[in-house]
Design an enzyme around this catalytic site. Structure first.
Site, mmCIF file in Angstrom:
data_model
loop_
_atom_site.group_PDB
_atom_site.id
_atom_site.type_symbol
_atom_site.label_atom_id
_atom_site.label_comp_id
_atom_site.label_asym_id
_atom_site.label_seq_id
_atom_site.Cartn_x
_atom_site.Cartn_y
_atom_site.Cartn_z
ATOM 1 N NE ARG A 134 -3.539 -2.283 2.565
ATOM 2 C CZ ARG A 134 -3.676 -2.910 3.709
ATOM 3 N NH1 ARG A 134 -3.191 -2.380 4.819
ATOM 4 N NH2 ARG A 134 -4.314 -4.064 3.766
ATOM 5 N NE ARG A 159 6.770 -26.013 5.976
ATOM 6 C CZ ARG A 159 7.991 -26.412 6.368
ATOM 7 N NH1 ARG A 159 8.446 -27.594 6.003
ATOM 8 N NH2 ARG A 159 8.738 -25.645 7.127
ATOM 9 N NE ARG A 195 2.277 -16.167 13.522
ATOM 10 C CZ ARG A 195 1.046 -15.915 13.119
ATOM 11 N NH1 ARG A 195 0.715 -14.703 12.711
ATOM 12 N NH2 ARG A 195 0.123 -16.862 13.130
ATOM 13 C CD GLU A 200 2.712 -18.940 15.164
ATOM 14 O OE1 GLU A 200 2.869 -19.160 13.942
ATOM 15 O OE2 GLU A 200 1.726 -18.346 15.636
ATOM 16 C CE1 TYR A 248 -4.165 -21.244 6.246
ATOM 17 C CE2 TYR A 248 -4.986 -19.484 4.848
ATOM 18 C CZ TYR A 248 -4.509 -19.928 6.067
ATOM 19 O OH TYR A 248 -4.397 -19.049 7.115
#
Length: 377
Positions: free
Chosen positions: A179, A252, A283, A309, A357
């Site tokens: 953006r 995964r 993260r 994670e 997903y």
């Protein structure tokens, strides 16, 4: 003579798809049994309370949708706060705003105007000489230039997928928000937030008045479970249903290291992504900031819970998270889907049943559609 069944529907899996389907079937006057092999309801959106904090046990889930029907539906079962996802990227201690916006470009290049940022991206895109992106690396560079790709995309993506970016398909990153404004609302959806009281409470409300049996593995006694109901709604892995007859679909997986810390604030944000290759985790989630650091009565929480994670290759016994949507797995899934389509009594749904997903709103929309179709027949 036909054996009399006890239930109209047996629903395998008490996650979002199963809970929504169960709710719709019950509303239509059907007798429903929901089973789950886990000791808890809510599937991967399960939240458990630790020191007043609703901890997202299977990873961060932030509800966002542009689908008004789905938004009105979930608001029947929970009140949502106004949480906006604005992650921070940490590259060797340098902090950047995500999604990529004017704050990111200013921090990276010192540019101040959208024109300067666009010119810098265009300059790097031209220097890379990419016309038709063939892989994720080329797609990312064509979208945001080399500097941002090297610092904020490459390391994170390779940790997440366990493969070099040059070996990953371009489409994975096509939705990357870029953006030329100062808007750092990651999802930019019309409706977004976190259910007050946690997702488990929301799913519990969906399953109100419905029989649920936990610690119950459908695949261990399929014939016994099937005999109980006229129809089966199966939300487990589609390849496991067919005994992996064509081989295992790839996923995964994610592993979490969760800590309760005796401090009020660890990182000042719900999500901080570690984008360098050297940091082993992708993260850190600080769960209290999904609900503004307060408990349900509005009191400040003196402690905090964080989860690191770690992305990993899936192996049998691990929790499957993200389908590996490459050509090989796509072809393998189509073979399983052909078997699923031939099943008269079973409806396959959800992330694992459809090897897809799904965002949460998509799961709910899919379950509502599947229930409407099944209940019409």
């Amino acid at each position: 003579m036909k054996q009399t069944t006890q239930y109209d529907y047996l629903i395998v899996g008490a996650g979002l798809f199963g809970a929504v389907f169960a709710q719709e079937a019950k509303k239509a006057g059907k007798k429903v049994l929901v089973i789950d092999k886990r000791p808890n309801i809510a599937g991967n959106v399960y939240t458990e309370q630790i020191e007043g904090i609703h901890v997202h046990k299977y990873g961060a889930h932030i509800f966002h949708t542009n689908n008004k029907e789905v938004w009105e539906y979930v608001n029947r079962f929970a009140t949502f706060n106004r949480f906006t996802n604005s992650p921070v990227a940490n590259y060797h201690g340098e902090l950047y705003s995500l999604p990529f916006n004017m704050y990111t470009f200013n921090r990276m290049w010192g540019v101040v105007t959208p024109q300067e940022a666009a010119a810098r991206i265009e300059e790097q895109r031209k220097a890379a000489g990419i016309t038709e992106p063939k892989n994720l690396e080329e797609q990312a560079i064509s979208l945001i230039g080399t500097d941002i790709y090297e610092k904020l995309v490459k390391g994170y993506t390779e940790k997440q997928w366990g493969r070099p970016c040059t070996e990953l398909p371009a489409f994975i990153i096509k939705r990357l928000p870029v953006r030329l404004t100062f808007d750092n609302n990651y999802f930019n959806a019309l409706y977004q937030g976190i259910p007050v009281g946690g997702y488990t409470k929301m799913v519990q409300n969906m399953l109100d008045g419905i029989e649920v049996r936990l610690n119950s593995d459908y695949l261990e006694d399929r014939a016994g479970w099937d005999a109980l109901a006229d129809k089966v709604i199966y939300t487990g892995p589609i390849d496991a249903f067919f005994d992996f007859c064509y081989g295992a679909l790839e996923y995964r997986s994610v592993r979490f290291e969760t800590e309760l810390l005796d401090m009020p604030n660890f990182q000042g944000n719900a999500a901080v992504n570690y984008t360098d290759r050297e940091t082993p985790w992708t993260r850190i989630i600080e769960h209290k900031w999904f609900e503004f650091g307060k408990d349900e009565k509005g009191n400040d929480l003196p402690k905090t819970v964080i989860s690191r994670e770690f992305s990993s290759e899936w192996k049998p016994g691990d929790e499957p998270y993200y389908p590996v949507n490459d050509a090989r797995n796509g072809q393998l899934y189509e073979k399983y889907r052909a078997l699923a389509d031939a099943e008269q009594k079973v409806v396959f749904g959800g992330r694992l049943g459809e090897y897809k997903y799904y965002d949460m709103d998509q799961v709910i929309a899919s379950a509502l559609e599947a229930a409407a179709q099944s209940l019409r027949n």
